[in-house]
Design a protein around this motif. Sequence first.
Motif, PDB file in Angstrom:
ATOM      1  N   GLN A 338      -3.164  20.165  40.794  1.00  0.00           N
ATOM      2  CA  GLN A 338      -3.169  21.217  39.771  1.00  0.00           C
ATOM      3  C   GLN A 338      -3.974  20.870  38.526  1.00  0.00           C
ATOM      4  OE1 GLN A 338      -2.004  24.230  40.142  1.00  0.00           O
ATOM      5  NE2 GLN A 338      -0.531  24.159  41.808  1.00  0.00           N
ATOM      6  N   SER A 339      -4.408  19.615  38.393  1.00  0.00           N
ATOM      7  CA  SER A 339      -5.192  19.289  37.204  1.00  0.00           C
ATOM      8  C   SER A 339      -6.669  19.246  37.588  1.00  0.00           C
ATOM      9  CB  SER A 339      -4.759  17.940  36.637  1.00  0.00           C
ATOM     10  OG  SER A 339      -5.005  16.921  37.566  1.00  0.00           O
ATOM     11  N   THR A 340      -7.529  19.573  36.657  1.00  0.00           N
ATOM     12  CA  THR A 340      -8.957  19.470  36.962  1.00  0.00           C
ATOM     13  C   THR A 340      -9.314  17.992  37.061  1.00  0.00           C
ATOM     14  OG1 THR A 340      -9.277  19.716  34.602  1.00  0.00           O
ATOM     15  CG2 THR A 340      -9.848  21.616  35.974  1.00  0.00           C
ATOM     16  N   ASP A 341     -10.226  17.675  37.930  1.00  0.00           N
ATOM     17  CA  ASP A 341     -10.793  16.322  38.046  1.00  0.00           C
ATOM     18  C   ASP A 341      -9.815  15.276  38.589  1.00  0.00           C
ATOM     19  OD1 ASP A 341     -12.950  17.520  36.854  1.00  0.00           O
ATOM     20  OD2 ASP A 341     -12.453  16.770  34.852  1.00  0.00           O
ATOM     21  N   ASN A 342      -8.659  15.679  39.161  1.00  0.00           N
ATOM     22  CA  ASN A 342      -7.723  14.664  39.649  1.00  0.00           C
ATOM     23  C   ASN A 342      -8.401  13.795  40.715  1.00  0.00           C
ATOM     24  OD1 ASN A 342      -5.504  13.393  41.227  1.00  0.00           O
ATOM     25  ND2 ASN A 342      -4.277  14.467  39.703  1.00  0.00           N
ATOM     26  N   ALA A 343      -8.301  12.467  40.533  1.00  0.00           N
ATOM     27  CA  ALA A 343      -9.008  11.528  41.413  1.00  0.00           C
ATOM     28  C   ALA A 343      -8.339  11.389  42.770  1.00  0.00           C
ATOM     29  CB  ALA A 343      -9.107  10.166  40.739  1.00  0.00           C
ATOM     30  N   ARG A 344      -7.155  12.032  42.937  1.00  0.00           N
ATOM     31  CA  ARG A 344      -6.459  11.964  44.230  1.00  0.00           C
ATOM     32  C   ARG A 344      -6.599  13.264  45.010  1.00  0.00           C
ATOM     33  NH1 ARG A 344      -4.787  10.493  39.959  1.00  0.00           N
ATOM     34  NH2 ARG A 344      -4.479   8.283  39.495  1.00  0.00           N
ATOM     35  N   ALA A 345      -7.386  14.198  44.494  1.00  0.00           N
ATOM     36  CA  ALA A 345      -7.619  15.475  45.183  1.00  0.00           C
ATOM     37  C   ALA A 345      -8.976  15.389  45.877  1.00  0.00           C
ATOM     38  CB  ALA A 345      -7.581  16.622  44.183  1.00  0.00           C
ATOM     39  N   PHE A 346      -8.953  15.516  47.207  1.00  0.00           N
ATOM     40  CA  PHE A 346     -10.167  15.217  47.982  1.00  0.00           C
ATOM     41  C   PHE A 346     -11.336  16.122  47.617  1.00  0.00           C
ATOM     42  CE2 PHE A 346      -7.708  18.258  50.489  1.00  0.00           C
ATOM     43  CZ  PHE A 346      -8.674  19.191  50.834  1.00  0.00           C
ATOM     44  N   TRP A 347     -11.039  17.363  47.128  1.00  0.00           N
ATOM     45  CA  TRP A 347     -12.151  18.269  46.812  1.00  0.00           C
ATOM     46  C   TRP A 347     -12.937  17.794  45.588  1.00  0.00           C
ATOM     47  CZ3 TRP A 347      -6.987  19.734  47.057  1.00  0.00           C
ATOM     48  CH2 TRP A 347      -6.330  19.925  45.840  1.00  0.00           C
ATOM     49  N   ASN A 348     -12.368  16.835  44.860  1.00  0.00           N
ATOM     50  CA  ASN A 348     -13.114  16.277  43.722  1.00  0.00           C
ATOM     51  C   ASN A 348     -13.995  15.089  44.109  1.00  0.00           C
ATOM     52  OD1 ASN A 348     -12.204  18.090  41.786  1.00  0.00           O
ATOM     53  ND2 ASN A 348     -10.299  16.950  41.495  1.00  0.00           N
ATOM     54  N   TRP A 349     -13.957  14.680  45.377  1.00  0.00           N
ATOM     55  CA  TRP A 349     -14.801  13.550  45.816  1.00  0.00           C
ATOM     56  C   TRP A 349     -16.146  14.093  46.257  1.00  0.00           C
ATOM     57  CZ3 TRP A 349     -10.514  11.671  49.715  1.00  0.00           C
ATOM     58  CH2 TRP A 349      -9.365  11.322  49.001  1.00  0.00           C
ATOM     59  N   GLN A 350     -16.905  14.591  45.302  1.00  0.00           N
ATOM     60  CA  GLN A 350     -18.134  15.294  45.673  1.00  0.00           C
ATOM     61  C   GLN A 350     -19.245  14.349  46.124  1.00  0.00           C
ATOM     62  OE1 GLN A 350     -18.939  18.390  42.799  1.00  0.00           O
ATOM     63  NE2 GLN A 350     -16.816  19.064  42.910  1.00  0.00           N
ATOM     64  N   PHE A 351     -19.012  13.048  45.972  1.00  0.00           N
ATOM     65  CA  PHE A 351     -19.970  12.029  46.434  1.00  0.00           C
ATOM     66  C   PHE A 351     -19.870  11.794  47.942  1.00  0.00           C
ATOM     67  CE2 PHE A 351     -16.018  10.176  44.969  1.00  0.00           C
ATOM     68  CZ  PHE A 351     -15.629   9.425  46.060  1.00  0.00           C
ATOM     69  N   VAL A 352     -18.817  12.327  48.580  1.00  0.00           N
ATOM     70  CA  VAL A 352     -18.671  12.157  50.033  1.00  0.00           C
ATOM     71  C   VAL A 352     -19.710  13.043  50.723  1.00  0.00           C
ATOM     72  CG1 VAL A 352     -17.127  12.621  51.988  1.00  0.00           C
ATOM     73  CG2 VAL A 352     -16.238  11.506  49.937  1.00  0.00           C
ATOM     74  N   PRO A 353     -20.565  12.461  51.589  1.00  0.00           N
ATOM     75  CA  PRO A 353     -21.671  13.243  52.137  1.00  0.00           C
ATOM     76  C   PRO A 353     -21.242  14.387  53.051  1.00  0.00           C
ATOM     77  CG  PRO A 353     -21.677  10.999  53.042  1.00  0.00           C
ATOM     78  CD  PRO A 353     -20.635  11.041  51.976  1.00  0.00           C
ATOM     79  N   GLU A 354     -20.215  14.157  53.874  1.00  0.00           N
ATOM     80  CA  GLU A 354     -19.775  15.228  54.785  1.00  0.00           C
ATOM     81  C   GLU A 354     -18.597  15.956  54.164  1.00  0.00           C
ATOM     82  OE1 GLU A 354     -18.949  13.976  58.799  1.00  0.00           O
ATOM     83  OE2 GLU A 354     -20.822  12.857  58.935  1.00  0.00           O
ATOM     84  N   LYS A 355     -18.821  17.190  53.720  1.00  0.00           N
ATOM     85  CA  LYS A 355     -17.730  17.967  53.097  1.00  0.00           C
ATOM     86  C   LYS A 355     -16.723  18.371  54.170  1.00  0.00           C
ATOM     87  CE  LYS A 355     -19.535  17.821  49.043  1.00  0.00           C
ATOM     88  NZ  LYS A 355     -20.050  16.478  49.417  1.00  0.00           N
ATOM     89  N   GLN A 356     -15.447  18.226  53.846  1.00  0.00           N
ATOM     90  CA  GLN A 356     -14.417  18.605  54.808  1.00  0.00           C
ATOM     91  C   GLN A 356     -13.352  19.424  54.117  1.00  0.00           C
ATOM     92  OE1 GLN A 356     -14.287  14.281  56.340  1.00  0.00           O
ATOM     93  NE2 GLN A 356     -12.845  15.416  57.603  1.00  0.00           N
ATOM     94  N   GLU A 357     -12.771  20.372  54.832  1.00  0.00           N
ATOM     95  CA  GLU A 357     -11.613  21.089  54.304  1.00  0.00           C
ATOM     96  C   GLU A 357     -10.384  20.612  55.074  1.00  0.00           C
ATOM     97  OE1 GLU A 357     -11.057  22.584  51.580  1.00  0.00           O
ATOM     98  OE2 GLU A 357      -8.997  22.945  52.170  1.00  0.00           O
ATOM     99  N   LEU A 358      -9.332  20.330  54.337  1.00  0.00           N
ATOM    100  CA  LEU A 358      -8.097  19.831  54.925  1.00  0.00           C
ATOM    101  C   LEU A 358      -6.966  20.729  54.427  1.00  0.00           C
ATOM    102  CD1 LEU A 358      -8.718  16.072  53.993  1.00  0.00           C
ATOM    103  CD2 LEU A 358      -9.015  17.043  56.271  1.00  0.00           C
TER     104      LEU A 358
END
Length: 405
Positions: A338-358
């Motif tokens: 619920q917080s912006t930029d949370n480091a434990r939310a996978f959608w904020n790991w924009q450096f990961v080359p293969e985008k995935q939805e979980l």
Amino acid sequence: MALPPNVYDAEPIPASAREEIERLLQSGDLFRYTAAENAPVSLLESEFAAMLGSKYALAVSSCSAALFLSLKALDLPRDARVLLPGFTFAAVPSSVVHADLVPVLCEVGDNYRIDLADFEARLDDNISAVIISHMRGHTSDMDAIMALCEARDIPVIEDAAHSLGTTWHGRNIGTIGHVGCFSFQSYKLINAGEGGIMVSDDANLIARAVIMSGAYEHNWKKHKAPEGDNTGALEAAFARWQNQLPLYNLRLSNLSAAIIRPQLAEVPRRVRDGRANHDYVADKLNASPWLQVPEKLAPEDRAPDSIQFNLEGLDNTQILAFQDAANARGVKVQVFGQSTDNARAFWNWQFVPEKQELPKTRAMLMSACDVRLPARLKRDELDLIADALTSAAEDVMGAVKAYGT
Ligand SMILES: *Cc1c(COP(=O)(O)O)cnc(C)c1O
């Protein structure tokens, strides 16, 4: 009214650390490879390995460094795929990217543990290694995971950063996979500000990691096999890798080791008190119709220093209102998604080359709450925290449930 406790303050560092730090400051002997033998970092390694029941340990600058070196030590080809849970800290997929490998995420259920059906399905998607993050100390089903990985000859790295003191069938977490990595960052069970350590029984893997951690020239000679081990496996592995590997210089300083070593003796107490505190608060939260603390798996004995729970039957507006209400009552609740930029939310790991939805992991993160619960808290402080949380749920939902028509 009594104020809720500060849950961010750490315990004082044991006084015995001071004498050793003073000795190191007087002599200026801060580098792990200066002393001929028994440098504080070396002593930490043998004590930690013995404590966990592992053959070898390598102390480094962080758990992230330990994860990176573990991956490098596996000698995987560039762009090999590494499977890890979609609920972890951003530093974990980062270590994979740092090692020139590709992170592949799997689903995590609403009990914060790896979704095994999804894990198994993705394991056959050209995966070369697995990192199991025991996020917030929650242990996934290691029996099933090891069976699936061993059948495919896939090495398992345990990210036990937050799991020191946790056991699975009585065995220490971090010693079940091929290598286990721990953190000494301030929010973990042992606090040195920064630091990490890896444990393994694999002489070849540890020799590669030792050299890459920065044991240049013949400094590897200061890494000894455990007492009674006369196989020569470690020396042979060092001879094999001498001058073959890059040096990443991720060493730990003697000062950090001096802060860590006296805390090893504190681990059983912190585990015992942390578990009792957690279970006490969990019972209180579970009495609320809106708060639910997931059960641990049967073989697991936890060592928690925080509590996670799900909000049941709250919509997104009510989740945010609950967070505000708890805050107003003096207890800070993190809802991971619920917080912006949370480091434990996978959608904020924009450096990961293969985008995935979980979708499962996302749904869990949108309602999973996180509250720190350090082992040093006393019953009255735990009561204040638990009552603030159940009352906050009441503030938001009480009218709906109790007085609704
Ligand atoms: C803290 C943590 C890390 C990172 O540890 P550092 O020592 O800060 O690099 C990795 N994984 C998990 C699960 C953690 O809790």
